[in-house]
Design a protein around this motif. Structure first.
Motif, PDB file in Angstrom:
ATOM      1  N   LEU A 270       0.804  -1.229   0.000  1.00 34.45           N
ATOM      2  CA  LEU A 270       0.000   0.000   0.000  1.00 34.45           C
ATOM      3  C   LEU A 270       0.836   1.278   0.000  1.00 34.45           C
ATOM      4  O   LEU A 270       0.392   2.307  -0.500  1.00 34.45           O
ATOM      5  CB  LEU A 270      -0.908   0.039   1.227  1.00 34.45           C
ATOM      6  CG  LEU A 270      -2.302  -0.578   1.105  1.00 34.45           C
ATOM      7  CD1 LEU A 270      -2.990  -0.483   2.451  1.00 34.45           C
ATOM      8  CD2 LEU A 270      -3.120   0.130   0.015  1.00 34.45           C
ATOM      9  N   ILE A 271       2.002   1.210   0.622  1.00 38.21           N
ATOM     10  CA  ILE A 271       2.707   2.461   0.885  1.00 38.21           C
ATOM     11  C   ILE A 271       3.572   2.920  -0.272  1.00 38.21           C
ATOM     12  O   ILE A 271       4.077   4.038  -0.260  1.00 38.21           O
ATOM     13  CB  ILE A 271       3.597   2.359   2.148  1.00 38.21           C
ATOM     14  CG1 ILE A 271       4.512   1.139   2.010  1.00 38.21           C
ATOM     15  CG2 ILE A 271       2.755   2.246   3.393  1.00 38.21           C
ATOM     16  CD1 ILE A 271       5.773   1.274   2.786  1.00 38.21           C
ATOM     17  N   GLY A 272       3.744   2.056  -1.277  1.00 40.80           N
ATOM     18  CA  GLY A 272       4.614   2.434  -2.372  1.00 40.80           C
ATOM     19  C   GLY A 272       6.028   2.655  -1.848  1.00 40.80           C
ATOM     20  O   GLY A 272       6.491   1.912  -0.986  1.00 40.80           O
ATOM     21  N   ASP A 273       6.705   3.694  -2.333  1.00 43.73           N
ATOM     22  CA  ASP A 273       8.092   3.895  -1.903  1.00 43.73           C
ATOM     23  C   ASP A 273       8.229   5.080  -0.948  1.00 43.73           C
ATOM     24  O   ASP A 273       9.278   5.685  -0.831  1.00 43.73           O
ATOM     25  CB  ASP A 273       9.012   4.072  -3.111  1.00 43.73           C
ATOM     26  CG  ASP A 273       8.501   5.151  -4.046  1.00 43.73           C
ATOM     27  OD1 ASP A 273       7.457   5.781  -3.700  1.00 43.73           O
ATOM     28  OD2 ASP A 273       9.120   5.365  -5.092  1.00 43.73           O
ATOM     29  N   ARG A 274       7.162   5.437  -0.280  1.00 44.14           N
ATOM     30  CA  ARG A 274       7.245   6.523   0.708  1.00 44.14           C
ATOM     31  C   ARG A 274       8.206   6.143   1.834  1.00 44.14           C
ATOM     32  O   ARG A 274       8.013   5.118   2.498  1.00 44.14           O
ATOM     33  CB  ARG A 274       5.871   6.772   1.343  1.00 44.14           C
ATOM     34  CG  ARG A 274       4.781   7.124   0.363  1.00 44.14           C
ATOM     35  CD  ARG A 274       4.724   8.616   0.125  1.00 44.14           C
ATOM     36  NE  ARG A 274       3.872   8.900  -1.028  1.00 44.14           N
ATOM     37  CZ  ARG A 274       3.857  10.055  -1.671  1.00 44.14           C
ATOM     38  NH1 ARG A 274       4.647  11.036  -1.286  1.00 44.14           N
ATOM     39  NH2 ARG A 274       3.045  10.246  -2.686  1.00 44.14           N
ATOM     40  N   PRO A 275       9.227   6.974   2.116  1.00 44.80           N
ATOM     41  CA  PRO A 275      10.187   6.626   3.191  1.00 44.80           C
ATOM     42  C   PRO A 275       9.501   6.490   4.547  1.00 44.80           C
ATOM     43  O   PRO A 275       9.835   5.591   5.323  1.00 44.80           O
ATOM     44  CB  PRO A 275      11.165   7.803   3.177  1.00 44.80           C
ATOM     45  CG  PRO A 275      10.999   8.451   1.846  1.00 44.80           C
ATOM     46  CD  PRO A 275       9.608   8.190   1.400  1.00 44.80           C
ATOM     47  N   VAL A 276       8.539   7.390   4.839  1.00 49.58           N
ATOM     48  CA  VAL A 276       7.907   7.316   6.161  1.00 49.58           C
ATOM     49  C   VAL A 276       7.177   5.985   6.318  1.00 49.58           C
ATOM     50  O   VAL A 276       7.165   5.378   7.388  1.00 49.58           O
ATOM     51  CB  VAL A 276       6.957   8.533   6.377  1.00 49.58           C
ATOM     52  CG1 VAL A 276       5.799   8.523   5.395  1.00 49.58           C
ATOM     53  CG2 VAL A 276       6.432   8.566   7.803  1.00 49.58           C
ATOM     54  N   GLY A 277       6.604   5.501   5.236  1.00 50.97           N
ATOM     55  CA  GLY A 277       5.906   4.215   5.289  1.00 50.97           C
ATOM     56  C   GLY A 277       6.877   3.066   5.486  1.00 50.97           C
ATOM     57  O   GLY A 277       6.640   2.157   6.287  1.00 50.97           O
ATOM     58  N   GLN A 278       8.003   3.113   4.759  1.00 48.39           N
ATOM     59  CA  GLN A 278       9.031   2.079   4.928  1.00 48.39           C
ATOM     60  C   GLN A 278       9.483   2.010   6.377  1.00 48.39           C
ATOM     61  O   GLN A 278       9.617   0.938   6.963  1.00 48.39           O
ATOM     62  CB  GLN A 278      10.262   2.418   4.060  1.00 48.39           C
ATOM     63  CG  GLN A 278       9.997   2.537   2.571  1.00 48.39           C
ATOM     64  CD  GLN A 278       9.841   1.175   1.896  1.00 48.39           C
ATOM     65  OE1 GLN A 278       9.835   0.148   2.569  1.00 48.39           O
ATOM     66  NE2 GLN A 278       9.694   1.187   0.579  1.00 48.39           N
TER      67      GLN A 278
END
Lengths: 491, 491
Positions: free
Chosen positions: A262-270
């Motif tokens: 779901l988060i794609g490559d967003r750093p905060v999501g990683q």
């Protein structure tokens, strides 16, 4: 001549939304809190008791989970300062940490228990004063601190009497949701819209999937017929948010994978997913398996101030709702990481994480499971047959108390003996002691087993009545032994 | 371009006159209250917890011991009702008893403990929120109820750690004073003057005999240079009142005789003396001798609402005052009979008697006697040498906790090891556990005795240092045993 008008009598009522707690309602809560404090203490948390009253300035003027400022607190002006009753334990903790940060150890680990006050519309079972019991670690950026709180929460539930299998600690991470919101175009500075999304998806349990969908988009009619404005997302945006809520897999590994998609490559999501993985691994290594502590993407926690891991303790056993339908007992505690509360005071970000137990809900759960409140604990009543013998009666109760038995002399008007037994009944007394002139002459006392007596009176035939006496005459110096025998038999 | 003005940061301070309590300050009080509740419970008193907030109407608008109405309470308007924080436990009890009188047993015996709030000028050691711990019997006209409270008060003091000989419960009777006041021409309906006399003679300890004489007659200059108006008695009247305060004999029998000489043939006085005699006899029969509970005519209790026996617990051991002079510790509890409080609500007189313990003063006394707060109770700190081993460190603390030992992992930034030991020092930790790569390879841990280490660092020569190591290497599976050995040695 005009008569003096007397002031009308005051009404004997507490203010609306407040209530009193009697006897076991108080002691059972105290006992539960003592057990919880024991666990918190063993984990190295120190007690803190802040004042009930804070300045409105320090509290931040409003509850974080209501829309309008100045709502939700009891506040008044005093010598040009606005004061208010605390509405939770976290805002005072932030004030204390900011005030004493040079003297306190860092990390500062503290627990706090006591009443908080909310100036909200009271409802059934919803009061304006209620207990909270919190533990927080301030000044620890490591998610090991979050994992520890989850483990402690599991230990606490077991300690107070919720067996393994009857609870689950569900963990999520606000950073993952932040990434999802960024993905649909809601950026970090779009605070009010983001907070509105949070508040509304937290209503999932109440209004269901369709309800949340409407609330996130154009709005919906609530039960009372009032129209609740929506957040104004497009249907597509809303579906992505709902997909996030539904990303819980069969196990933690699968959940992490679903969230990752779901988060794609967003750093905060990683980062959020890495943190959840760390928490999951730490807990697994300590033996907290996924049946006890589980990654669950539907955990949101409505409060705007969470910045990282969020967690919630849910009791999974069924109770009957007000309409007799079975439903899960539900949430009894929750918390998470909030890194900005101290910043209000000092300008510096101080990482913090903590949990709050809903004391009254947890107590209700224990009562529903029969874990508290079984033992009858009324006092032994020494009745008064002869007022002039008061000193003798007092020495009987003194003997009973010294033997560790709860006891009292009847101190009302002793004239009507029936009233004395009615009093014993109302107190739930297990035993009454009776001694008049005859007994004193013979050096004996009559001991009445009130529990057995009541049972016999209800069920027995005349024969049984004769066979099972519920009153015994014993020498005065055997009073303690006989009372103890009866109490042990009743227990 | 004009910059956005930011709101100034809130001050990190509690409101004036409020304070926070940390760690042992909280737990020692809790432990003391638990012991007190145990005695109250054994005596047959039931817990009651009323809401902190009452209507101003129910509270009666003002503290009974201040001159002006609306003074002394924190009050605010809420939806057209005036609400206030309770200023004691007695006013809420009267409200509860009036509200639930048909359901409660009579007599109703209840105890209550918790904070109360006073909107008074704070001073050194004088706060606007403090704890009270009360027990009252409502609906018992017999002075056996008063005697019982005195006995319970003695038992309570001994239970929390005040040894016999270090306290005395002093008992008087307002009815005797009433007779004295009638004798000097102050009748029952001269309420305001009588209450002014009460308030002023209660200042004996503070201003001495001469001071009270001036206050009862023409007035006096206080320390600040302000003139305090007198009650307006004649010197002769005032001397009779002072004689009453001085009518304590060598024993109860002599005190009763001295008081008898003062009251003349006033029936209310006769009754007062008879009541004191009954109380004295009841207590003597139960073994409470005159060293523990004593008739003392100087006990007045300033409150206007007392109507019969009044009592006060005084601690008789010496402490140093702020100027280093020895003085008696003084009063830690007091109470008496008040028959009119429920009448405000119902119109019916309900006899009641009860005691209030000044929790903070009693706790201060126990601290002065070294009865609390001796045991060091910081947690064992498991330090972090290698962040990647967090799960291993967590399982060490889990083992320690499961063995009943308070323990935690250091959750701050582990980079600087010195900070970890500083943290342990600030927490008063008895032991630190140290394990890095070498230790894990060898299957051992380093255990540092911090108390012994500090001692050695302070006092030892180099030779002693070598002979008395304060750090031990033990196999991981002997960690618990070694820590326990060190803790036992320190205890």
């Amino acid at each position: 001549m005009a008569k003096d008008k007397k002031a009308p009598r005051p009404k004997a009522l507490p203010p609306k939304g407040f209530r009193d707690y009697f006897g076991a309602e108080v002691t059972e809560r105290t006992e539960m809190l003592t057990k919880i404090a024991g666990v918190y203490h063993r984990y190295g948390f120190d007690a803190l008791e802040t004042s009930a009253v804070e300045t409105v300035e320090a509290l931040g003027k409003f509850l974080p989970d209501v829309d309008r400022p100045n709502e939700g607190v009891f506040a008044w002006e005093e010598d040009k300062d606005w004061l208010a009753l605390r509405y939770d334990m976290t805002a005072p903790l932030a004030r204390v940490y900011a005030q004493f940060r040079n003297d306190l150890p860092t990390p500062y680990r503290r627990y706090a228990m006591g009443p908080v006050w909310r100036n909200e519309k009271p409802g059934p079972g919803r009061f304006r004063q209620f207990y909270q019991c919190d533990a927080d670690t301030v000044g620890a950026a490591s998610v090991a601190a979050d994992a520890e709180i989850c483990a402690m929460l599991a230990d606490t539930l077991e300690e107070v009497g919720i067996p393994r299998g009857d609870y689950v600690i569900r963990v999520n991470n606000r950073k993952v949701l932040d990434a999802v919101l960024e993905n649909i175009g809601l950026n970090e500075d779009d605070t009010s819209k983001r907070e509105a999304v949070l508040r509304n998806i937290d209503k999932f349990d109440k209004v269901g999937r369709e309800g949340v969908l409407l609330l996130l988009t154009g709005g919906r009619l609530d039960e009372s017929g009032a129209f609740i404005d929506g957040v104004g997302l497009s249907a597509q945006q809303a579906e992505i948010v709902l997909a996030f809520l539904n990303s819980t897999g069969d196990g933690n590994a699968e959940s992490l994978e679903l969230l990752g998609q779901l988060i794609g490559d967003r750093p905060v999501g990683q980062q959020g997913i890495e943190e959840l993985e760390t928490i999951s691994n730490l807990l697994a290594a300590q033996g907290y398996d996924e049946e006890r502590i589980r990654i669950d993407s539907s955990v949101v926690r409505g409060l705007g101030y969470y910045t990282g891991p969020v967690y919630e303790a849910e009791l999974t056993f069924e109770i009957k709702d007000e309409k007799g339908r079975p439903r899960n007992f539900g949430s009894v505690a929750g918390g998470g990481r909030y890194d900005d509360l101290v910043k209000r005071f000092t300008g510096q970000v101080v990482p913090a994480t903590g949990v709050s137990i809903g004391v009254d809900r947890l107590l209700a759960a224990l009562r529903a499971k029969g874990r508290v409140g079984s033992a009858a604990e009324g006092p032994v009543i020494v009745t008064v047959m002869d007022k002039a013998r008061m000193a003798d009666y007092q020495s009987m109760v003194a003997d009973l108390r010294n033997a560790g038995i709860r006891a009292e002399v009847y101190l009302g008007n002793p004239k009507n003996f029936g009233n004395q037994l009615k009093y014993a009944d109302k107190r739930g007394s297990p035993v009454a002691i009776i001694a008049g002139g005859d007994e004193f002459d013979k050096g004996v006392v009559q001991i009445k087993d009130l529990i057995l007596g009541a049972e016999i009176a209800k069920n027995a035939t005349l024969e049984e009545w004769k066979d099972r006496p519920s009153q015994y005459e014993v020498p005065r110096d055997q009073m303690i032994a006989k009372v103890r025998e009866i109490l042990d038999g009743q227990g």
